[in-house]
Design a protein around this motif. Structure first.
Motif, mmCIF file in Angstrom:
data_model
loop_
_atom_site.group_PDB
_atom_site.id
_atom_site.type_symbol
_atom_site.label_atom_id
_atom_site.label_comp_id
_atom_site.label_asym_id
_atom_site.label_seq_id
_atom_site.Cartn_x
_atom_site.Cartn_y
_atom_site.Cartn_z
ATOM 1 N N LEU A 14 0.826 -1.209 0.000
ATOM 2 C CA LEU A 14 0.000 0.000 0.000
ATOM 3 C C LEU A 14 0.860 1.258 0.000
ATOM 4 O O LEU A 14 0.523 2.250 -0.661
ATOM 5 C CB LEU A 14 -0.940 -0.012 1.203
ATOM 6 N N LEU A 15 1.971 1.221 0.718
ATOM 7 C CA LEU A 15 2.858 2.386 0.719
ATOM 8 C C LEU A 15 3.519 2.599 -0.648
ATOM 9 O O LEU A 15 3.702 3.737 -1.078
ATOM 10 C CB LEU A 15 3.909 2.249 1.829
ATOM 11 N N ILE A 16 3.839 1.506 -1.327
ATOM 12 C CA ILE A 16 4.357 1.627 -2.692
ATOM 13 C C ILE A 16 3.287 2.250 -3.596
ATOM 14 O O ILE A 16 3.578 3.135 -4.394
ATOM 15 C CB ILE A 16 4.832 0.265 -3.234
ATOM 16 N N LEU A 17 2.044 1.795 -3.444
ATOM 17 C CA LEU A 17 0.940 2.385 -4.207
ATOM 18 C C LEU A 17 0.810 3.875 -3.891
ATOM 19 O O LEU A 17 0.631 4.688 -4.801
ATOM 20 C CB LEU A 17 -0.376 1.663 -3.891
ATOM 21 N N ALA A 18 0.919 4.232 -2.627
ATOM 22 C CA ALA A 18 0.821 5.647 -2.244
ATOM 23 C C ALA A 18 1.918 6.466 -2.921
ATOM 24 O O ALA A 18 1.667 7.577 -3.398
ATOM 25 C CB ALA A 18 0.909 5.790 -0.731
ATOM 26 N N ALA A 19 3.110 5.905 -2.982
ATOM 27 C CA ALA A 19 4.233 6.621 -3.594
ATOM 28 C C ALA A 19 4.088 6.720 -5.113
ATOM 29 O O ALA A 19 4.401 7.754 -5.708
ATOM 30 C CB ALA A 19 5.550 5.932 -3.240
ATOM 31 N N GLN A 20 3.608 5.667 -5.744
ATOM 32 C CA GLN A 20 3.517 5.627 -7.207
ATOM 33 C C GLN A 20 2.249 6.264 -7.752
ATOM 34 O O GLN A 20 2.209 6.676 -8.904
ATOM 35 C CB GLN A 20 3.594 4.175 -7.699
ATOM 36 N N GLY A 21 1.201 6.301 -6.934
ATOM 37 C CA GLY A 21 -0.074 6.833 -7.401
ATOM 38 C C GLY A 21 -0.854 5.802 -8.195
ATOM 39 O O GLY A 21 -0.380 4.697 -8.446
#
Length: 121
Positions: A106-113
């Motif tokens: 989820l944090l990777i998703l937050a960073a990548q959009g």
């Protein structure tokens, strides 16, 4: 390709939270027990279940997918502590670690959009 895999990843993460919501609505007792075990009122399950539904929807279509991803990462880290049952049920520890891994995704998703495939940004 990155936008397609982003969408697929968001859908797979959303399925987890959607299933959790359904489970809480159908059989709230196990979650209520976990909630009360740390001194909180079991009735919180009736706030958590709709939160899971809304969060699942927002991961797929938005709005604010990156923000929802951060909120859900924090939720996963917080709820992972319910599974720290090393002596009572060692398998629960693997669920705790899976929660951490989900939080990482989820944090990777937050960073990548959300990429191109989302209704809202």
């Amino acid at each position: 390709m990155a936008d397609v895999t982003n969408l697929i990843g968001r859908i797979l993460l959303a399925v987890l939270f959607f299933a959790g919501a359904i489970q809480k609505f159908v059989d709230p007792a196990p979650v209520q027990m976990m909630i009360t075990s740390i001194g909180l009122p079991g009735a919180l399950v009736w706030l958590i279940a709709p939160f899971n539904l809304v969060a699942a929807s927002c991961l797929v279509i938005g709005p604010k997918i990156s923000r929802w991803a951060v909120v859900l990462a924090a939720y996963c880290i917080f709820t992972s502590w319910f599974h720290w049952q090393l002596r009572a049920d060692p398998w629960q520890v693997s669920i705790m670690i899976k929660n951490w891994a989900i939080a990482g995704g989820l944090l990777i998703l937050a960073a990548q959009g959300p990429g191109r495939y989302s209704i809202f940004r």
